[in-house]
Design an enzyme around this catalytic site. Sequence first.
Site, short mmCIF file in Angstrom:
data_model
loop_
_atom_site.label_atom_id
_atom_site.label_comp_id
_atom_site.label_asym_id
_atom_site.label_seq_id
_atom_site.Cartn_x
_atom_site.Cartn_y
_atom_site.Cartn_z
N ALA A 250 0.86 -1.19 0.00
CA ALA A 250 0.00 0.00 0.00
C ALA A 250 0.89 1.23 0.00
O ALA A 250 1.93 1.25 0.65
CB ALA A 250 -0.90 0.01 1.23
N LYS A 251 0.45 2.19 -0.76
CA LYS A 251 1.20 3.44 -0.88
C LYS A 251 1.47 4.04 0.51
O LYS A 251 2.55 4.51 0.79
CB LYS A 251 0.34 4.41 -1.73
CG LYS A 251 1.06 5.63 -2.17
CD LYS A 251 1.66 5.44 -3.57
CE LYS A 251 2.70 6.53 -3.82
NZ LYS A 251 3.87 6.08 -4.52
#
Length: 289
Positions: A250-251
């Site tokens: 996830a960013k």
Amino acid sequence: MREVVTRFAPSPTGRLHLGHAYSALLAHDFARDRGGAFLLRIEDIDPKRARPEHLDGIIEDLNWLGLEYDGEILYQSERLPLYSEALERLKAMDLLYPCFCTRSAIAAEIAASATAPQGPDGPLYPGTCRRLGDPERSKRLAGEPHAWRLDIVSASRLAGPLYWKDGDTEVQAEAERFGDVVLARKDAPTSYHLAVTVDDSAQRVTDVVRGRDLFATTDVHRLLQALLGLPTPHYHHHPLVLDGEGRRLAKRDGAPSLADLRASGVDPAALAADLRAGRLPAGYSAAAL
Ligand code: GLU
């Protein structure tokens, strides 16, 4: 012989990362190995999170990986009337009800209840609006924002026992585990479940290759296929790419995007070859969920 059709269906909420690359490669190769088609669908129904600037990035990233898609890109945001049509059909079958609850009201009701049943995606919707009487429902429908939920028990009863295939394994669908899922959101005339079901059929997708995180959700899609009279594709859920701490990429956790990898000089052909061979860059692992 049937033509194989697969799709890659990212939501344009950020740049693609290694997990997307892995999924896109598998879906692409599944089709190409069988002389089939690989389609690109942009799942941009979330008005708050979908960003047009990410669209070019997605196409750039797929090109960088050497993945060519067939035909026109399908944008879900351009297909809202089709999802509304499917919703109307389910309404006419008396399987939907409007839900006026806010997220915080649902959370409060769950917190106050001694036995809050859990589904695969968290606590189940407690059914507050399912129990509204007709006069109150009609009055509120006229003036209050609302979502539409599927009465999952009635819908499952109507459909009867359902099965789908993950690879060679037959899975019995148990959509009731999810409770009364939302099929149209307050802020969008559809939800992921409805749009994905309508579009996999509209695009004649024969084989859905996607992450293992969506395995359980397939039960809901199978139920919607049965209710709407749509064909059931074969499913192939693949392991997820995890970071060094075992988290899904996830960013927000600092997972580098494919654009970051490109900027740091990663060779896309070597990266694609490694992913195809199941070799992940140092610090990553793949795991079934
Ligand atoms: N849009 C979903 C995602 O980006 C994928 C949905 C699917 O493959 O069914 O996670």
